[in-house]
Design an enzyme around this catalytic site. Sequence first.
Site, PDB file in Angstrom:
ATOM      1  CE1 TYR A   1      -8.635   0.966  -9.918  1.00 61.27           C
ATOM      2  CE2 TYR A   1      -6.713   1.390 -11.211  1.00 61.27           C
ATOM      3  CZ  TYR A   1      -7.549   0.426 -10.647  1.00 61.27           C
ATOM      4  OH  TYR A   1      -7.524  -1.099 -10.350  1.00 61.27           O
TER       5      TYR A   1
ATOM      6  NE  ARG B   1       0.074   2.211  -6.404  1.00 60.98           N
ATOM      7  CZ  ARG B   1      -1.176   2.205  -7.011  1.00 60.98           C
ATOM      8  NH1 ARG B   1      -0.718   2.465  -8.150  1.00 60.98           N
ATOM      9  NH2 ARG B   1      -1.948   1.474  -6.647  1.00 60.98           N
TER      10      ARG B   1
ATOM     11  CB  CYS C   1     -14.671   2.606 -30.371  1.00 62.99           C
ATOM     12  SG  CYS C   1     -13.926   2.680 -32.078  1.00 62.99           S
TER      13      CYS C   1
ATOM     14  CE1 TYR D   1      -1.797  -3.907  -8.595  1.00 68.59           C
ATOM     15  CE2 TYR D   1      -0.722  -1.813  -7.717  1.00 68.59           C
ATOM     16  CZ  TYR D   1      -1.000  -3.306  -7.467  1.00 68.59           C
ATOM     17  OH  TYR D   1      -1.047  -3.635  -6.442  1.00 68.59           O
TER      18      TYR D   1
ATOM     19  CD  GLU E   1       0.382  -9.186   1.858  1.00 70.55           C
ATOM     20  OE1 GLU E   1      -0.539  -8.472   1.199  1.00 70.55           O
ATOM     21  OE2 GLU E   1       0.033 -10.456   2.609  1.00 70.55           O
TER      22      GLU E   1
ATOM     23  N   GLY F   1       0.705  -1.239   0.090  1.00 78.92           N
ATOM     24  CA  GLY F   1       0.096  -0.098  -0.104  1.00 78.92           C
ATOM     25  C   GLY F   1       0.713   1.229   0.229  1.00 78.92           C
TER      26      GLY F   1
HETATM   27  N1  LLP Z   1      -1.617  -7.147  -0.531  1.00 74.68           N
HETATM   28  C1  LLP Z   1      -3.052  -7.044  -0.849  1.00 74.68           C
HETATM   29  C2  LLP Z   1      -3.643  -8.037  -0.169  1.00 74.68           C
HETATM   30  C3  LLP Z   1      -3.460  -6.192  -1.813  1.00 74.68           C
HETATM   31  O1  LLP Z   1      -4.753  -6.241  -2.355  1.00 74.68           O
HETATM   32  C4  LLP Z   1      -2.502  -5.636  -2.560  1.00 74.68           C
HETATM   33  C5  LLP Z   1      -2.988  -4.641  -3.654  1.00 74.68           C
HETATM   34  C6  LLP Z   1      -1.336  -5.319  -2.289  1.00 74.68           C
HETATM   35  C7  LLP Z   1      -0.714  -6.133  -1.213  1.00 74.68           C
HETATM   36  C8  LLP Z   1      -0.139  -4.417  -2.959  1.00 74.68           C
HETATM   37  O2  LLP Z   1      -0.496  -3.302  -2.975  1.00 74.68           O
HETATM   38  P1  LLP Z   1       0.539  -2.005  -3.322  1.00 74.68           P
HETATM   39  O3  LLP Z   1       1.765  -1.964  -2.542  1.00 74.68           O
HETATM   40  O4  LLP Z   1       0.872  -2.433  -4.671  1.00 74.68           O
HETATM   41  O5  LLP Z   1      -0.376  -0.836  -3.197  1.00 74.68           O
HETATM   42  N2  LLP Z   1      -4.847  -1.802  -9.652  1.00 74.68           N
HETATM   43  C9  LLP Z   1      -4.798  -0.672  -8.627  1.00 74.68           C
HETATM   44  C10 LLP Z   1      -4.418  -1.261  -7.579  1.00 74.68           C
HETATM   45  C11 LLP Z   1      -4.990  -2.062  -7.022  1.00 74.68           C
HETATM   46  C12 LLP Z   1      -4.445  -2.712  -5.671  1.00 74.68           C
HETATM   47  C13 LLP Z   1      -5.037  -3.944  -5.157  1.00 74.68           C
HETATM   48  N3  LLP Z   1      -4.251  -4.631  -4.081  1.00 74.68           N
HETATM   49  C14 LLP Z   1      -4.044   0.289  -9.492  1.00 74.68           C
HETATM   50  O6  LLP Z   1      -3.496   0.427 -10.586  1.00 74.68           O
HETATM   51  O7  LLP Z   1      -4.039   1.503  -8.777  1.00 74.68           O
END
Ligand code: LLP
Length: 419
Positions: A317, A277, A344, A373, A274, A239
Amino acid sequence: MNHFDYRDGELCCEDVRLAEIAEAVGTPVYIYSTATLERHYHVFKSAFAPLDVLVAFAVKANANIAVLATLARNGAGADTVSAGEIERALRAGVPPERIIFSGVGKTEDELAFAVRTGVHQINVESIAELETLSRCAAALNAKPAIAIRVNPDVGAGGHEKISTGKGDAKFGVSIDQALALYKRAHADPRLAAKGLAVHIGSQIKDLAPLEAAFKALRRMAEQLRSEDVGIERLDLGGGLGVPYFHEPDPPSPAAYAAMVNRVFEGMDISLAFEPGRMIAGNAGVLLSRVIRLQERPSRPILVLDAGMNDLIRPAIYDAYHDIKPLKQAQSAPLQSYDVVGPICETGDTFTRNRALPSLEPGDLVAFMTAGAYGAVMASTYNARALVPEVLVRGDEYEIVRRRWTLEDQLALERTPDWL
Ligand code: LLP
């Protein structure tokens, strides 16, 4: 910091000119930097030193085997949400003992696969899932390690569609339910109850909601221990936001780690993370070519050969991606454009009213911060070829997913005999 810079007026990835890749592979194409992936992983991991934490890269952010193998070699684990992602992680060389299996809709087959694989931890999100898993474990005569995913009722994230920690979100169980579920798992001879997990959202730019969630987790762990229910691990999710150029910088991994260390100080417990991004976002770009300019009374439209099927984040988004011309602009005045793709749909608009250096048909541009992503969310909508991916390392590069052509698509389809 990343390794995409102008050198002699040309945008490069490490020591390779991006234009060279565009000429050789065609556009649109995703390009990843090995040095940036490695740097981001080590910056995150070493922020916790001397603590040895498990950094499980969120495979959903970038599932390319070569990207996963790059991180695996550096010691990363994998956070996975499907049997497919577990399989990818294994094939990329991530050992099972560094794989976490999360997700709200794991099927019985997927749970059984994870149990047979012997993953590090299965994050359970409901009582029904716990029951299914216990049954699977009995059938396989195994004792999987589990954590319970808590929904701490703390909202966070760069967009409502990527916030997961509010009370009415579909993820995890409430604090009270989680405590009850953990005790139940602890008493189940088929399950090895190890810990609690949270993940409250993505592109989080403020430490306060994360800190609130982590404190809730600490209180829960202390309560369990006070009742003689052993707990040895906490999974703090991903996150942490990344800089998207026009926004103020999010907290650094060092500030994040300092907050985590403060919250869990004096507690003998292992921590896992985890991040997705934070590791891959700024390690990748999407290259695209200008097809044409469409003049309008308000401002010109720049029509690119990349569409929302290749990079869907702006469409769903309202995400902002910096757009850089591959040839560094001289001091010429900026021009305001709407930038669109060929699909389109009105939603196939990357940005409106963006000030960019003057561009001509044939010019190449890069969408920055597209390593997370991006390619994973691409589709073949409008019968377009699935976008290829290239990995750069120093002065060399390799196509790590070739363009998936119309022939590839048609090979999976069949016309019934009656037609
Ligand atoms: N752990 C879990 C349980 C998650 O659901 C996610 C992301 C992560 C880790 C990794 O989160 P990060 O560190 O990447 O923020 N498609 C969207 C983002 C969706 C994230 C879903 N879960 C975008 O393009 O912004």
